[in-house]
Design a protein around this motif. Structure first.
Motif, PDB file in Angstrom:
ATOM      1  N   VAL A   1       0.849  -1.204   0.000  1.00 38.40           N
ATOM      2  CA  VAL A   1       0.000   0.000   0.000  1.00 38.40           C
ATOM      3  C   VAL A   1       0.879   1.247   0.000  1.00 38.40           C
ATOM      4  O   VAL A   1       0.636   2.186  -0.767  1.00 38.40           O
ATOM      5  CB  VAL A   1      -0.963  -0.004   1.216  1.00 38.40           C
ATOM      6  N   TYR A   2       1.916   1.255   0.838  1.00 39.57           N
ATOM      7  CA  TYR A   2       2.795   2.421   0.900  1.00 39.57           C
ATOM      8  C   TYR A   2       3.479   2.692  -0.439  1.00 39.57           C
ATOM      9  O   TYR A   2       3.481   3.813  -0.936  1.00 39.57           O
ATOM     10  CB  TYR A   2       3.847   2.272   2.004  1.00 39.57           C
ATOM     11  N   VAL A   3       4.079   1.668  -1.017  1.00 43.27           N
ATOM     12  CA  VAL A   3       4.793   1.843  -2.286  1.00 43.27           C
ATOM     13  C   VAL A   3       3.827   2.320  -3.360  1.00 43.27           C
ATOM     14  O   VAL A   3       4.143   3.223  -4.145  1.00 43.27           O
ATOM     15  CB  VAL A   3       5.500   0.534  -2.707  1.00 43.27           C
ATOM     16  N   GLY A   4       2.634   1.743  -3.383  1.00 40.26           N
ATOM     17  CA  GLY A   4       1.626   2.176  -4.350  1.00 40.26           C
ATOM     18  C   GLY A   4       1.194   3.622  -4.137  1.00 40.26           C
ATOM     19  O   GLY A   4       1.045   4.386  -5.100  1.00 40.26           O
ATOM     20  N   MET A   5       1.009   4.005  -2.887  1.00 40.92           N
ATOM     21  CA  MET A   5       0.618   5.386  -2.578  1.00 40.92           C
ATOM     22  C   MET A   5       1.717   6.373  -2.959  1.00 40.92           C
ATOM     23  O   MET A   5       1.446   7.431  -3.518  1.00 40.92           O
ATOM     24  CB  MET A   5       0.286   5.539  -1.087  1.00 40.92           C
ATOM     25  N   GLU A   6       2.956   6.025  -2.640  1.00 49.35           N
ATOM     26  CA  GLU A   6       4.064   6.928  -2.975  1.00 49.35           C
ATOM     27  C   GLU A   6       4.188   7.082  -4.488  1.00 49.35           C
ATOM     28  O   GLU A   6       4.357   8.192  -4.994  1.00 49.35           O
ATOM     29  CB  GLU A   6       5.374   6.410  -2.386  1.00 49.35           C
ATOM     30  N   TYR A   7       4.069   5.985  -5.207  1.00 48.62           N
ATOM     31  CA  TYR A   7       4.142   6.054  -6.665  1.00 48.62           C
ATOM     32  C   TYR A   7       2.960   6.856  -7.222  1.00 48.62           C
ATOM     33  O   TYR A   7       3.124   7.669  -8.136  1.00 48.62           O
ATOM     34  CB  TYR A   7       4.145   4.645  -7.273  1.00 48.62           C
ATOM     35  N   GLY A   8       1.775   6.639  -6.652  1.00 51.48           N
ATOM     36  CA  GLY A   8       0.594   7.405  -7.076  1.00 51.48           C
ATOM     37  C   GLY A   8       0.783   8.896  -6.858  1.00 51.48           C
ATOM     38  O   GLY A   8       0.426   9.713  -7.715  1.00 51.48           O
ATOM     39  N   MET A   9       1.360   9.266  -5.723  1.00 48.53           N
ATOM     40  CA  MET A   9       1.619  10.685  -5.457  1.00 48.53           C
ATOM     41  C   MET A   9       2.620  11.253  -6.456  1.00 48.53           C
ATOM     42  O   MET A   9       2.470  12.387  -6.923  1.00 48.53           O
ATOM     43  CB  MET A   9       2.153  10.884  -4.033  1.00 48.53           C
ATOM     44  N   GLU A  10       3.613  10.460  -6.799  1.00 52.05           N
ATOM     45  CA  GLU A  10       4.603  10.900  -7.781  1.00 52.05           C
ATOM     46  C   GLU A  10       3.935  11.160  -9.132  1.00 52.05           C
ATOM     47  O   GLU A  10       4.210  12.162  -9.791  1.00 52.05           O
ATOM     48  CB  GLU A  10       5.685   9.836  -7.926  1.00 52.05           C
ATOM     49  N   ARG A  11       3.040  10.275  -9.506  1.00 57.13           N
ATOM     50  CA  ARG A  11       2.344  10.427 -10.795  1.00 57.13           C
ATOM     51  C   ARG A  11       1.373  11.611 -10.765  1.00 57.13           C
ATOM     52  O   ARG A  11       1.292  12.365 -11.736  1.00 57.13           O
ATOM     53  CB  ARG A  11       1.598   9.138 -11.154  1.00 57.13           C
ATOM     54  N   ILE A  12       0.661  11.767  -9.682  1.00 57.46           N
ATOM     55  CA  ILE A  12      -0.313  12.861  -9.568  1.00 57.46           C
ATOM     56  C   ILE A  12       0.387  14.212  -9.527  1.00 57.46           C
ATOM     57  O   ILE A  12      -0.009  15.153 -10.217  1.00 57.46           O
ATOM     58  CB  ILE A  12      -1.207  12.681  -8.316  1.00 57.46           C
ATOM     59  N   ARG A  13       1.443  14.309  -8.720  1.00 57.07           N
ATOM     60  CA  ARG A  13       2.142  15.580  -8.537  1.00 57.07           C
ATOM     61  C   ARG A  13       3.114  15.882  -9.674  1.00 57.07           C
ATOM     62  O   ARG A  13       3.522  17.016  -9.865  1.00 57.07           O
ATOM     63  CB  ARG A  13       2.907  15.584  -7.206  1.00 57.07           C
ATOM     64  N   GLY A  14       3.532  14.858 -10.404  1.00 57.02           N
ATOM     65  CA  GLY A  14       4.455  15.057 -11.511  1.00 57.02           C
ATOM     66  C   GLY A  14       5.883  15.351 -11.098  1.00 57.02           C
ATOM     67  O   GLY A  14       6.672  15.866 -11.899  1.00 57.02           O
ATOM     68  N   THR A  15       6.229  15.041  -9.860  1.00 57.50           N
ATOM     69  CA  THR A  15       7.589  15.265  -9.373  1.00 57.50           C
ATOM     70  C   THR A  15       7.965  14.162  -8.390  1.00 57.50           C
ATOM     71  O   THR A  15       7.088  13.538  -7.786  1.00 57.50           O
ATOM     72  CB  THR A  15       7.725  16.652  -8.706  1.00 57.50           C
ATOM     73  N   ARG A  16       9.268  13.964  -8.236  1.00 61.87           N
ATOM     74  CA  ARG A  16       9.751  12.935  -7.315  1.00 61.87           C
ATOM     75  C   ARG A  16      10.529  13.616  -6.198  1.00 61.87           C
ATOM     76  O   ARG A  16      11.648  14.089  -6.415  1.00 61.87           O
ATOM     77  CB  ARG A  16      10.647  11.966  -8.072  1.00 61.87           C
ATOM     78  N   ASP A  17       9.931  13.679  -5.007  1.00 64.05           N
ATOM     79  CA  ASP A  17      10.592  14.302  -3.862  1.00 64.05           C
ATOM     80  C   ASP A  17      10.078  13.699  -2.556  1.00 64.05           C
ATOM     81  O   ASP A  17       9.266  12.782  -2.562  1.00 64.05           O
ATOM     82  CB  ASP A  17      10.425  15.828  -3.889  1.00 64.05           C
ATOM     83  N   TRP A  18      10.562  14.238  -1.444  1.00 62.28           N
ATOM     84  CA  TRP A  18      10.224  13.714  -0.123  1.00 62.28           C
ATOM     85  C   TRP A  18       8.745  13.864   0.208  1.00 62.28           C
ATOM     86  O   TRP A  18       8.211  13.129   1.038  1.00 62.28           O
ATOM     87  CB  TRP A  18      11.079  14.377   0.955  1.00 62.28           C
ATOM     88  N   LYS A  19       8.080  14.811  -0.441  1.00 60.27           N
ATOM     89  CA  LYS A  19       6.657  15.030  -0.154  1.00 60.27           C
ATOM     90  C   LYS A  19       5.808  13.828  -0.554  1.00 60.27           C
ATOM     91  O   LYS A  19       4.787  13.547   0.066  1.00 60.27           O
ATOM     92  CB  LYS A  19       6.169  16.294  -0.857  1.00 60.27           C
ATOM     93  N   ASN A  20       6.228  13.130  -1.597  1.00 59.19           N
ATOM     94  CA  ASN A  20       5.508  11.916  -2.001  1.00 59.19           C
ATOM     95  C   ASN A  20       5.570  10.868  -0.898  1.00 59.19           C
ATOM     96  O   ASN A  20       4.577  10.195  -0.616  1.00 59.19           O
ATOM     97  CB  ASN A  20       6.085  11.347  -3.292  1.00 59.19           C
ATOM     98  N   ALA A  21       6.740  10.721  -0.279  1.00 58.61           N
ATOM     99  CA  ALA A  21       6.895   9.775   0.821  1.00 58.61           C
ATOM    100  C   ALA A  21       6.020  10.186   2.002  1.00 58.61           C
ATOM    101  O   ALA A  21       5.357   9.340   2.612  1.00 58.61           O
ATOM    102  CB  ALA A  21       8.356   9.684   1.251  1.00 58.61           C
ATOM    103  N   MET A  22       6.005  11.467   2.301  1.00 52.94           N
ATOM    104  CA  MET A  22       5.214  11.956   3.424  1.00 52.94           C
ATOM    105  C   MET A  22       3.718  11.693   3.195  1.00 52.94           C
ATOM    106  O   MET A  22       3.035  11.140   4.055  1.00 52.94           O
ATOM    107  CB  MET A  22       5.431  13.457   3.624  1.00 52.94           C
ATOM    108  N   ILE A  23       3.226  12.054   2.034  1.00 45.49           N
ATOM    109  CA  ILE A  23       1.800  11.868   1.733  1.00 45.49           C
ATOM    110  C   ILE A  23       1.467  10.380   1.641  1.00 45.49           C
ATOM    111  O   ILE A  23       0.455   9.932   2.190  1.00 45.49           O
ATOM    112  CB  ILE A  23       1.425  12.601   0.427  1.00 45.49           C
ATOM    113  N   GLY A  24       2.340   9.609   0.969  1.00 44.36           N
ATOM    114  CA  GLY A  24       2.112   8.164   0.868  1.00 44.36           C
ATOM    115  C   GLY A  24       2.106   7.493   2.228  1.00 44.36           C
ATOM    116  O   GLY A  24       1.272   6.631   2.498  1.00 44.36           O
ATOM    117  N   GLY A  25       3.032   7.880   3.103  1.00 42.32           N
ATOM    118  CA  GLY A  25       3.081   7.323   4.452  1.00 42.32           C
ATOM    119  C   GLY A  25       1.859   7.691   5.270  1.00 42.32           C
ATOM    120  O   GLY A  25       1.308   6.862   6.004  1.00 42.32           O
ATOM    121  N   ALA A  26       1.425   8.939   5.144  1.00 43.98           N
ATOM    122  CA  ALA A  26       0.238   9.381   5.882  1.00 43.98           C
ATOM    123  C   ALA A  26      -1.010   8.635   5.407  1.00 43.98           C
ATOM    124  O   ALA A  26      -1.819   8.178   6.224  1.00 43.98           O
ATOM    125  CB  ALA A  26       0.053  10.885   5.726  1.00 43.98           C
ATOM    126  N   LEU A  27      -1.164   8.510   4.106  1.00 44.13           N
ATOM    127  CA  LEU A  27      -2.326   7.784   3.579  1.00 44.13           C
ATOM    128  C   LEU A  27      -2.287   6.306   3.979  1.00 44.13           C
ATOM    129  O   LEU A  27      -3.320   5.736   4.342  1.00 44.13           O
ATOM    130  CB  LEU A  27      -2.386   7.927   2.059  1.00 44.13           C
TER     131      LEU A  27
END
Length: 146
Positions: free
Chosen positions: A83-109
């Motif tokens: 779930v975490y890896v999928g969420m982080e990848y989803g955030m990367e695709r939605i936001r269009g960038t690869r940074d620490w914020k994807n990990a934060m949002i993916g971890g929170a979700l």
């Protein structure tokens, strides 16, 4: 003044298994499930082996309990990782960038989803979401420490 320096790397055997699901999102999710699920199952075996050796007796009951624990721990932690890896990848695709914020949002979700699946307490879900985001962000920052 004499000085000495040690340089080198420590690595173990590397086993790479790739399962192509036909979609990068699914590939990453299954990969996370398999890797972390395997680690969790191995930890369960090691813990039970310690207790069996300490007790000094091996029985069919111990073996069956260990097998059930391996499956349960592997499935639980593998699912959380997937779930975490999928969420982080989803955030990367939605936001269009690869940074620490994807990990934060993916971890929170992930923290919120896993918590909501196991209890109905809103405060606990929120606390677990904050914890998931904090742990994922810290892990992401530790990747950049040299």
């Amino acid at each position: 003044m004499p000085s000495s320096r040690f340089s080198g790397t420590l690595s173990g055997p590397k086993v790479g298994v790739f399962i192509d699901m036909g979609n990068p999102f699914l590939n990453l999710t299954v990969d996370g499930f398999l890797k972390i699920g395997t680690v969790a199952a191995t930890r369960a075996v090691a813990e039970d082996a310690y207790h069996i050796v300490k007790k000094g007796s091996v029985s069919r009951h111990n073996f069956e309990r260990t097998l059930k624990k391996m499956c349960k721990e592997g499935a639980y932690w593998g699912t959380v990782a997937g779930v975490y890896v999928g969420m982080e990848y989803g955030m990367e695709r939605i936001r269009g960038t690869r940074d620490w914020k994807n990990a934060m949002i993916g971890g929170a979700l992930t923290g919120a989803i896993v918590s909501a699946a196991s209890n109905n307490d809103r405060d606990k879900v929120l606390i677990d979401a904050i914890t998931g985001g904090a742990v994922a962000t810290a892990a992401e920052f530790l990747n950049y420490v040299t």
